[in-house]
Scaffold this active site. Structure first.
Site, mmCIF file in Angstrom:
data_model
loop_
_atom_site.group_PDB
_atom_site.id
_atom_site.type_symbol
_atom_site.label_atom_id
_atom_site.label_comp_id
_atom_site.label_asym_id
_atom_site.label_seq_id
_atom_site.Cartn_x
_atom_site.Cartn_y
_atom_site.Cartn_z
ATOM 1 C CB CYS A 126 -0.702 -0.408 1.178
ATOM 2 S SG CYS A 126 -0.300 -0.854 2.537
ATOM 3 C CG HIS A 234 -0.987 3.731 5.041
ATOM 4 N ND1 HIS A 234 -1.663 4.021 5.847
ATOM 5 C CD2 HIS A 234 -1.053 2.737 4.746
ATOM 6 C CE1 HIS A 234 -1.213 2.700 5.996
ATOM 7 N NE2 HIS A 234 -1.130 2.107 5.805
#
Length: 329
Positions: A126, A234
């Site tokens: 990710c 994130h």
């Protein structure tokens, strides 16, 4: 067009099902797979109830595509079994990413490397996906020499248990711990397990995967990965040293012209990327774009993305869409 989703009840698997529906993926049959205890339960997909089946039942159905998000050991065991019967596997775990015989794909960057012979395709980490999305156009123009990245990663990247730990700590409820320490009102410089060199697996993924995706070993990446008490999304602080100098307005223009990138960069109006803005979106957001004044040809920027969407599920679905569009399945 039969599509199997392995790990259909997990955090990423749930988003995959949502995206298949949202993006109106051209499937004729959905085959959701989960653990044995979930077999027989039903999931809602396009207002219809679809039964969860076992791995063996899914293999017997011979789907055209199988999208895995059920952990590395599951992928190592079962992805080859799907591949053997002609199914194209898109795997979201770390199991195949650094296997030299497998392609590691971010569709906007390198989908063109895919062929009908690629039966196991790796979905990157990710944090890597959002990083290379911003780096790729700049590397092409200015040639990267060195990247230093510090990540600020949400608990959803760890999974349901970590999300529950944060919620429990916020409300003062006891419960199982996903981390060795509290995460609420804390920051853990510890994403994944530590390796012999003192870096975590997450940090080494960030170091190795961009080179493979960009098919270039002339630049290096050094990472520090930190878990913070946000529920989703994130963030990354990125410092990039280039071989060639750059113009800031051109950097912004290159990023703005890159599909999948949204530039949010205006200090005068306090405009910059944040996880709260990235939530439930497929774009990668870039801001705080500025020159590093301590050394030449060096840029600082801040990159944010929804780790469950572009960082995992969306990227996998985009690979599947590419395979269908190009007739590779």
């Amino acid at each position: 067009m039969k599509i199997a989703v392995i790990g259909a009840t997990g955090m990423v698997g749930t988003v995959m099902l949502k995206l298949l529906e949202e993006r109106n993926f051209p499937l004729t049959e959905l085959i959701p797979v989960a653990s044995e205890k979930s077999v027989g339960r039903e999931l809602l997909y396009k207002e219809k109830l679809v039964p969860i089946v076992s791995m063996e039942t899914a293999i017997a159905a011979r789907p055209e595509i199988a999208i895995f998000s059920a952990g590395g050991s599951t992928s190592l065991e079962y992805a080859p079994k799907f591949a053997e019967i002609g199914t194209t596997v898109i795997d979201n775990s770390s199991a195949w990413r650094m296997d030299q015989s497998k392609k590691l794909v971010v569709p906007e960057i390198n989908a063109s490397v895919l062929t009908p012979e690629d039966k196991i395709i790796a979905n990157p980490n990710c944090s890597t996906i959002q990083l290379v999305m911003a780096l790729a156009p700049l590397h092409k123009k200015y040639q990267m020499r060195r990247v230093i990245v510090s990540t600020y990663q949400s608990v959803s990247g760890t999974g349901v248990k970590a999300v529950q730990q944060l919620e429990n700590e916020i409300t003062g409820v006891g419960g199982p711990m996903a981390y060795p320490y509290p995460i609420h009102k804390n920051a853990l410089p510890h994403c994944d397990v530590f390796e012999a060199n003192g870096y975590t697996k997450e940090e080494m993924k960030l170091a190795r995967e961009p080179q493979k995706i960009l098919d270039d070993r002339t630049f290096s990446v050094s990472a520090t990965a930190v878990r913070i008490p946000t529920a989703g999304g994130h963030s990354e602080s990125v410092n990039v040293e280039f071989v060639n100098d750059f113009n800031l307005s051109e950097v912004r223009r290159l990023l703005q012209q890159t599909p999948g990138i949204v530039v949010q960069d205006n200090p005068d109006t306090n405009t910059y990327p944040m996880p709260i803005y990235a939530h439930d979106k497929d774009d990668v957001f870039v801001g705080r774009i500025r020159r590093d004044e301590t050394q030449p040809n060096t840029l600082n920027m801040w990159i944010v993305s929804d780790n469950l969407r572009k960082g995992a599920a969306t990227n996998a679905i985009q690979i599947a869409e590419y395979l269908v569009e190009k007739g590779l399945v």
